[in-house]
Scaffold this active site. Sequence first.
Site, PDB file in Angstrom:
ATOM      1  N   SER A 161     -15.667 -27.106 -32.631  1.00  0.00           N
ATOM      2  CA  SER A 161     -16.622 -28.108 -33.079  1.00  0.00           C
ATOM      3  C   SER A 161     -16.299 -29.476 -32.478  1.00  0.00           C
ATOM      4  O   SER A 161     -16.354 -29.646 -31.265  1.00  0.00           O
ATOM      5  CB  SER A 161     -16.645 -28.152 -34.607  1.00  0.00           C
ATOM      6  OG  SER A 161     -17.745 -28.878 -35.084  1.00  0.00           O
ATOM      7  N   ASP A 261     -25.470 -20.419 -35.866  1.00  0.00           N
ATOM      8  CA  ASP A 261     -24.985 -21.789 -35.815  1.00  0.00           C
ATOM      9  C   ASP A 261     -26.123 -22.730 -35.407  1.00  0.00           C
ATOM     10  O   ASP A 261     -26.809 -22.486 -34.406  1.00  0.00           O
ATOM     11  CB  ASP A 261     -23.830 -21.880 -34.810  1.00  0.00           C
ATOM     12  CG  ASP A 261     -23.193 -23.264 -34.739  1.00  0.00           C
ATOM     13  OD1 ASP A 261     -23.594 -24.153 -35.516  1.00  0.00           O
ATOM     14  OD2 ASP A 261     -22.293 -23.433 -33.899  1.00  0.00           O
TER      15      ASP A 261
END
Length: 321
Positions: A161, A261
Amino acid sequence: MVCTIKEVSSELLPFLQVYKDGSVERFLDSPFVPPCLNDKVTGVSSKDITISPDVTARIYLPQDYNYNKKFPLVVYFHGGGFCIDSAFSFLCHRYLNILVCRAKVIAISVEYRRAPENPLPIAYEDSWVALQWIAKQSIEKSEPWFAHYANFDRCFLGGDSAGANIAHHLAIRAGREGMEGSMKIYGVIMSHPYFLGTEPIGAESANVDRDRSIFYQTWKFVYPNAEGGFDNPLINPFSTEAPSLSRLGCSRLLVCVSEKDELRERGVKYFDEVKKSGWRGKMELFEVEGEEHCFHIFNLESQNAKILIKRFASFLNPNYI
């Protein structure tokens, strides 16, 4: 007895609140855990080090070490939207113990300063300081674990991330400015990279509500004065102001995304744009079906997490898979 309730000055829910007295309360931080020798589950040993007055880190060493064996070196940057989690948290510590054990690598997890106490771009500068210190170890050899066990010809950057975002920018900067010492970045793992942009891409046009997306709200919170907002080059590597992706200072790249996602489209586009940029390295895209953002950090025992970690390990050190 008088109970004083502190006034909130700003907040990023469900992650944290900032109070008018300057204090910050984080709600979703994983608890800190100490390093240990010979972890009971993995056998991995770890210790904490100080790199500079502002930057610390945790080093991980696999169990089957001896003075005649050199391991690939992984420089890891944790996720958490630049504002939560830590290199010393339970989640990060557990994850790296397993990855180091599985891949047979030596790893260093960087503790960069977090927003909002330290707004961006401080996290990038801290991470660069750490990377240059690690590179210097290739000649100074003041850290014994690196001196005895690290193969500086097989150095990887990795992150999840926000950490993947940092890894990208360090690889670009290393390609532009070079590294201290003799270390070269061999490869980069970008897992569920945190990239945004004003213009929707792919399925985003139907699925992303920027006013409600925690990813977009987080960027505004951690870098409120970012020039260009969501098209600042630090969060949008495809913006007109961003450096060419052909400048990545590595020879191998692994981009990992998950089907559910919200940031999947950005990760896939990143892979495609690097391919089109003229970058001459070897690259791979790996997608996990049915999973969401950084699922493996939170659920390491799941079958899909095991598959993903095996893929990481094979990229880092195929001799042990």
